[in-house]
Design an enzyme around this catalytic site. Structure first.
Site, PDB file in Angstrom:
ATOM      1  N   TYR A  94       0.839  -1.205   0.000  1.00 25.33           N
ATOM      2  CA  TYR A  94       0.000   0.000   0.000  1.00 25.33           C
ATOM      3  C   TYR A  94       0.873   1.255   0.000  1.00 25.33           C
ATOM      4  O   TYR A  94       1.353   1.713   1.046  1.00 25.33           O
ATOM      5  CB  TYR A  94      -0.955   0.014   1.204  1.00 25.33           C
ATOM      6  CG  TYR A  94      -1.938  -1.155   1.246  1.00 25.33           C
ATOM      7  CD1 TYR A  94      -2.201  -1.926   0.111  1.00 25.33           C
ATOM      8  CD2 TYR A  94      -2.604  -1.486   2.424  1.00 25.33           C
ATOM      9  CE1 TYR A  94      -3.088  -2.991   0.147  1.00 25.33           C
ATOM     10  CE2 TYR A  94      -3.501  -2.554   2.466  1.00 25.33           C
ATOM     11  CZ  TYR A  94      -3.734  -3.297   1.327  1.00 25.33           C
ATOM     12  OH  TYR A  94      -4.618  -4.350   1.369  1.00 25.33           O
TER      13      TYR A  94
ATOM     14  N   LEU B 202     -17.693  -3.073   1.802  1.00 27.55           N
ATOM     15  CA  LEU B 202     -18.607  -2.062   1.271  1.00 27.55           C
ATOM     16  C   LEU B 202     -18.511  -2.014  -0.258  1.00 27.55           C
ATOM     17  O   LEU B 202     -18.879  -1.016  -0.882  1.00 27.55           O
ATOM     18  CB  LEU B 202     -18.270  -0.681   1.860  1.00 27.55           C
ATOM     19  CG  LEU B 202     -18.404  -0.589   3.387  1.00 27.55           C
ATOM     20  CD1 LEU B 202     -17.803   0.713   3.921  1.00 27.55           C
ATOM     21  CD2 LEU B 202     -19.874  -0.693   3.787  1.00 27.55           C
TER      22      LEU B 202
HETATM   23  N1  LIG Z   1      -6.263  -8.553   0.725  1.00 26.54           N
HETATM   24  C1  LIG Z   1      -6.499  -7.801  -0.323  1.00 26.54           C
HETATM   25  O1  LIG Z   1      -6.136  -8.135  -1.442  1.00 26.54           O
HETATM   26  C2  LIG Z   1      -7.216  -6.490  -0.147  1.00 26.54           C
HETATM   27  C3  LIG Z   1      -7.753  -5.816  -1.262  1.00 26.54           C
HETATM   28  C4  LIG Z   1      -8.433  -4.618  -1.027  1.00 26.54           C
HETATM   29  C5  LIG Z   1      -8.547  -4.113   0.262  1.00 26.54           C
HETATM   30  N2  LIG Z   1      -7.994  -4.780   1.315  1.00 26.54           N
HETATM   31  C6  LIG Z   1      -8.107  -4.278   2.690  1.00 26.54           C
HETATM   32  O2  LIG Z   1      -9.489  -4.156   3.015  1.00 26.54           O
HETATM   33  C7  LIG Z   1      -9.749  -2.833   3.475  1.00 26.54           C
HETATM   34  C8  LIG Z   1     -11.170  -2.428   3.123  1.00 26.54           C
HETATM   35  O3  LIG Z   1     -11.434  -2.557   1.753  1.00 26.54           O
HETATM   36  P1  LIG Z   1     -11.613  -1.317   0.772  1.00 26.54           P
HETATM   37  O4  LIG Z   1     -11.090  -0.085   1.422  1.00 26.54           O
HETATM   38  O5  LIG Z   1     -11.070  -1.759  -0.526  1.00 26.54           O
HETATM   39  O6  LIG Z   1     -13.175  -1.212   0.529  1.00 26.54           O
HETATM   40  P2  LIG Z   1     -14.475  -0.964   1.432  1.00 26.54           P
HETATM   41  O7  LIG Z   1     -14.150  -1.076   2.846  1.00 26.54           O
HETATM   42  O8  LIG Z   1     -15.502  -1.845   0.848  1.00 26.54           O
HETATM   43  O9  LIG Z   1     -14.853   0.530   1.047  1.00 26.54           O
HETATM   44  C9  LIG Z   1     -14.019   1.609   1.305  1.00 26.54           C
HETATM   45  C10 LIG Z   1     -14.613   2.823   0.642  1.00 26.54           C
HETATM   46  O10 LIG Z   1     -15.875   3.126   1.239  1.00 26.54           O
HETATM   47  C11 LIG Z   1     -15.885   4.450   1.760  1.00 26.54           C
HETATM   48  N3  LIG Z   1     -16.646   4.371   3.033  1.00 26.54           N
HETATM   49  C12 LIG Z   1     -16.271   3.750   4.185  1.00 26.54           C
HETATM   50  N4  LIG Z   1     -17.240   3.846   5.115  1.00 26.54           N
HETATM   51  C13 LIG Z   1     -18.234   4.561   4.551  1.00 26.54           C
HETATM   52  C14 LIG Z   1     -19.492   5.002   5.022  1.00 26.54           C
HETATM   53  N5  LIG Z   1     -19.938   4.714   6.237  1.00 26.54           N
HETATM   54  N6  LIG Z   1     -20.266   5.743   4.169  1.00 26.54           N
HETATM   55  C15 LIG Z   1     -19.846   6.030   2.909  1.00 26.54           C
HETATM   56  N7  LIG Z   1     -18.658   5.634   2.419  1.00 26.54           N
HETATM   57  C16 LIG Z   1     -17.864   4.900   3.228  1.00 26.54           C
HETATM   58  C17 LIG Z   1     -14.432   4.825   1.946  1.00 26.54           C
HETATM   59  O11 LIG Z   1     -14.240   6.206   1.774  1.00 26.54           O
HETATM   60  P3  LIG Z   1     -13.483   7.098   2.900  1.00 26.54           P
HETATM   61  O12 LIG Z   1     -12.174   6.442   3.149  1.00 26.54           O
HETATM   62  O13 LIG Z   1     -13.347   8.410   2.227  1.00 26.54           O
HETATM   63  O14 LIG Z   1     -14.383   7.086   4.081  1.00 26.54           O
HETATM   64  C18 LIG Z   1     -13.762   4.062   0.804  1.00 26.54           C
HETATM   65  O15 LIG Z   1     -13.856   4.793  -0.406  1.00 26.54           O
HETATM   66  C19 LIG Z   1      -8.650  -1.986   2.835  1.00 26.54           C
HETATM   67  O16 LIG Z   1      -8.462  -0.773   3.532  1.00 26.54           O
HETATM   68  C20 LIG Z   1      -7.470  -2.922   2.902  1.00 26.54           C
HETATM   69  O17 LIG Z   1      -6.870  -2.849   4.190  1.00 26.54           O
HETATM   70  C21 LIG Z   1      -7.334  -5.961   1.112  1.00 26.54           C
END
Ligand SMILES: NC(=O)c1ccc[n+]([C@@H]2O[C@H](COP(=O)([O-])OP(=O)(O)OC[C@H]3O[C@@H](n4cnc5c(N)ncnc54)[C@H](OP(=O)(O)O)[C@@H]3O)[C@@H](O)[C@H]2O)c1
Length: 338
Positions: free
Chosen positions: A61, A211
């Protein structure tokens, strides 16, 4: 622990005990457009107050930037946080569209030292293989990870985006605390094989992107129009053009459930993932990503939202109707190898 904090659950047999919801920290440094260090720091502190203890990062990251950013927070709260980071994936600075995956022992040894140094801690609580390099037997990779446990550099092991067979082979070498894979109302491919294998083996599931990378909150529709140029979601087929328009229509039943509970779409999406624990009979700790303290409060609030059988049934058809894959190249995910 006070009443206002979320309940805890154990990740795997003998794994760490963590709050039932973790925090994804990737967007604080990387992938999802403009970042805000001050708001991100406030988000981390607020999460901890609410009982969030599992913090998710990776060396990939921002090429180490996210681990460096989190270091002061982790060091200030070392005994309260469970630090999860990952190795295997790197993105060449001269070509951000490219992904290099390595699982070989010399690479792992170099990666763990670099992560420990950037994090500024003596031990990593949960160390994941981020992606599978099929050229290296998984037994060899997990064997090296197990050596790191014996050497005291790492406490527990995890695997991300592995198949059920890979998980079984890994567990035969060393106990695996958690599998981290994409799991949400939009992405349910792991329910066919990976989730049953995890339940059978006593391994916890850590759903990432619960999400749907923000799409399930209604926060954007057309990635190319609604998101900044550096946002990786612009490359994801399901957020592009006609796919995105069709997929946005699938949020309707989520809106209906949200209205009935007077909660947000994000909270319904998270409550649904959380309830997979009861449906499938295993520990489930989603790691929604946010950089905003208000949103971490909202997301943690979802731990108290219980969806009825009828509501769950109304959400059931959504994933099967999603148009477009979750990655441009699905060999990057376990479903592409099954
Ligand atoms: N193992 C893997 O290959 C892999 C791949 C992808 C991700 N990950 C991990 O999983 C974590 C979470 O996944 P993700 O960040 O991809 O997706 P997510 O959690 O599904 O969604 C994150 C997005 O949703 C927004 N958000 C969060 N809470 C919200 C709410 N209550 N209302 C409206 N919008 C909201 C965030 O914006 P803001 O930040 O602006 O609030 C961000 O744009 C990552 O941070 C990472 O650590 C792992």
């Amino acid at each position: 622990m006070t009443d206002s904090r979320i309940p805890t659950v154990r990740l795997g047999e003998g794994g760490p005990e963590v709050g039932v919801q973790g925090l994804g920290c990737m967007g604080m440094s990387f992938a999802y457009g403009p970042t805000d260090a001050e708001a991100s720091r406030a988000t981390l502190e607020r999460a901890l107050e609410l009982g969030v203890t599992l913090y998710d990062t990776a060396d990939a990251y921002g090429a180490g930037e996210n681990e460096r950013f989190l270091s002061p927070f982790f060091r200030a709260h070392r005994d309260e946080v469970v630090i999860a980071t990952k190795f295997a994936l790197s993105i060449p600075p001269d070509d951000p569209t490219k992904r290099i995956i390595r699982n070989d022992p010399p690479y792992i040894r170099q990666a763990v030292e670099a992560s420990l140094e950037r994090l500024g801690v003596d031990v990593i609580d949960l160390y994941y293989m981020h992606r599978r390099d099929v050229h290296v037997p998984i037994e060899e990779t997990v064997g090296t990870m197990a050596e790191l446990v014996r050497e005291g550099k790492v406490k527990h092991l995890g695997l991300s985006e592995v198949t059920a067979d890979e998980l079984r082979a890994a567990q035969a070498v060393h106990p695996i605390a958690a599998v981290q894979s994409e799991w949400s109302l939009f992405s349910r491919d792991i329910e066919a094989k990976v989730v049953p294998a995890a339940r059978e083996l006593g391994v916890a599931l850590v759903p990432y992107s619960p999400l749907g990378r923000g799409f399930l909150t209604g926060g954007f529709v057309q990635a190319e129009q609604d998101l900044t140029e550096d946002d990786v979601r612009r490359t994801h087929p399901r957020f592009q053009g006609e796919n995105a328009t069709a997929n946005a229509a699938l949020l309707e039943p989520i809106r209906t459930v949200a209205k009935a509970h007077d909660v947000s779409l994000a909270q319904v999406a998270l409550a649904w993932v959380q309830q997979r624990a009861a449906v499938h009979g295993l520990a489930v700790v989603p790691i929604p990503g946010t950089r905003k303290p208000g949103r971490v409060e909202e997301n943690v609030g979802a731990a108290g939202v219980v969806l009825s059988g009828e509501e769950l049934a109304s959400l059931e058809p959504i994933a099967g109707q999603v148009v477009g894959t979750r990655y441009p190249d699905m060999s990057f995910a376990s479903a592409g190898r099954e």
